[in-house]
Scaffold this active site. Structure first.
Site, PDB file in Angstrom:
ATOM      1  N   HIS A  97      45.689  74.977 -57.259  1.00 18.61           N
ATOM      2  CA  HIS A  97      45.796  73.524 -57.244  1.00 18.61           C
ATOM      3  C   HIS A  97      44.713  72.896 -56.365  1.00 18.61           C
ATOM      4  CE1 HIS A  97      49.266  71.391 -59.056  1.00 18.61           C
ATOM      5  NE2 HIS A  97      48.636  70.354 -58.553  1.00 18.61           N
ATOM      6  N   ARG A 136      40.654  67.030 -37.294  1.00 23.40           N
ATOM      7  CA  ARG A 136      39.637  66.125 -37.845  1.00 23.40           C
ATOM      8  C   ARG A 136      40.171  64.717 -38.155  1.00 23.40           C
ATOM      9  NH1 ARG A 136      38.759  71.201 -38.567  1.00 23.40           N
ATOM     10  NH2 ARG A 136      36.625  72.027 -38.672  1.00 23.40           N
TER      11      ARG A 136
HETATM   12  C1  DLZ Z   1      50.126  68.591 -55.985  1.00 19.62           C
HETATM   13  C2  DLZ Z   1      49.337  68.468 -54.748  1.00 19.62           C
HETATM   14  C3  DLZ Z   1      49.150  69.595 -53.912  1.00 19.62           C
HETATM   15  C4  DLZ Z   1      49.701  70.936 -54.226  1.00 19.62           C
HETATM   16  N1  DLZ Z   1      48.481  69.497 -52.762  1.00 19.62           N
HETATM   17  C5  DLZ Z   1      47.936  68.297 -52.414  1.00 19.62           C
HETATM   18  C6  DLZ Z   1      47.199  68.174 -51.213  1.00 19.62           C
HETATM   19  O1  DLZ Z   1      47.044  69.103 -50.412  1.00 19.62           O
HETATM   20  N2  DLZ Z   1      46.657  66.950 -50.944  1.00 19.62           N
HETATM   21  C7  DLZ Z   1      46.793  65.876 -51.771  1.00 19.62           C
HETATM   22  O2  DLZ Z   1      46.244  64.802 -51.459  1.00 19.62           O
HETATM   23  N3  DLZ Z   1      47.508  65.974 -52.896  1.00 19.62           N
HETATM   24  C8  DLZ Z   1      48.080  67.139 -53.239  1.00 19.62           C
HETATM   25  N4  DLZ Z   1      48.799  67.242 -54.392  1.00 19.62           N
HETATM   26  C9  DLZ Z   1      49.054  66.019 -55.185  1.00 19.62           C
HETATM   27  C10 DLZ Z   1      47.916  65.660 -56.143  1.00 19.62           C
HETATM   28  O3  DLZ Z   1      46.818  65.081 -55.468  1.00 19.62           O
HETATM   29  C11 DLZ Z   1      48.418  64.631 -57.203  1.00 19.62           C
HETATM   30  O4  DLZ Z   1      49.002  63.544 -56.545  1.00 19.62           O
HETATM   31  C12 DLZ Z   1      49.429  65.229 -58.167  1.00 19.62           C
HETATM   32  O5  DLZ Z   1      48.924  66.416 -58.748  1.00 19.62           O
HETATM   33  C13 DLZ Z   1      49.781  64.220 -59.280  1.00 19.62           C
HETATM   34  O6  DLZ Z   1      48.634  63.885 -60.068  1.00 19.62           O
END
Ligand code: DLZ
Length: 163
Positions: A97, A136
């Protein structure tokens, strides 16, 4: 390499152009809010410190970093901002992801800059763990939100100078 080129938080703030008369949009991801909220606050405070007024800064939230480019596009489409700052924090997990989100937000940000001929600043942390992100976002490595704000001011100033 000089530290100042690695860590903008250590910049001589006197050398930053005045942000008076500039209008900014900030889009901040709610995912990892402990980090992104601190970065957004840092960006806001830095813009104010350099002469922007509170009513010249609009802040909008999106669910995660993947949504930052679209949130930025909504703002850029209004045609009222001199620069947009995207703030997010993607922390490496056990799945791929991380790679897909980083790729999406990075490429999306590049495209927004060029599509709108507008500084759209990449204030996105991509770290291996939460501690690196905390370091950070107001910790031992400064606040990358501050640095994003300084970059925004400098790019608006450069655009005005050239045009
Ligand atoms: C799903 C997801 C994961 C696993 N990790 C993060 C992260 O570390 N930081 C972040 O900003 N967003 C994460 N997301 C959410 C995704 O950015 C997004 O909101 C979803 O996949 C829905 O499109």
């Amino acid at each position: 390499m000089n530290m100042a080129t690695k860590d903008l938080s250590a910049y001589d703030h006197q050398s930053v152009p005045q942000a008076k008369g500039m209008r900014f949009g900030i889009v901040v991801a709610e995912w990892n809010w402990e980090v992104t909220g601190a970065m957004a606050q840092g960006a806001f405070d830095t813009l104010i410190r350099h002469g922007a007024t509170e009513d010249s800064i609009d802040i909008k939230r999106v669910p995660g970093s993947f949504e930052l480019p679209l949130g930025g596009q909504f703002m850029a489409g209004k045609g009222i901002y001199d620069a947009i700052i995207l703030i997010g924090c993607v922390i490496q997990g056990e799945t791929r992801h991380f790679d897909f989100i980083c790729q999406g937000v990075t490429q999306g940000t590049v495209e927004l800059n060029l599509k709108y001929n507008l500084p759209v600043i990449y204030g996105v942390l991509t770290t291996e763990n939460l501690q690196q992100a905390i370091d950070r976002s107001g910790g031992i490595h400064g606040n990358k939100g501050d640095e994003a704000a300084i970059t925004a001011i400098k790019m608006v100033s450069l655009k005005r100078e050239i045009s």
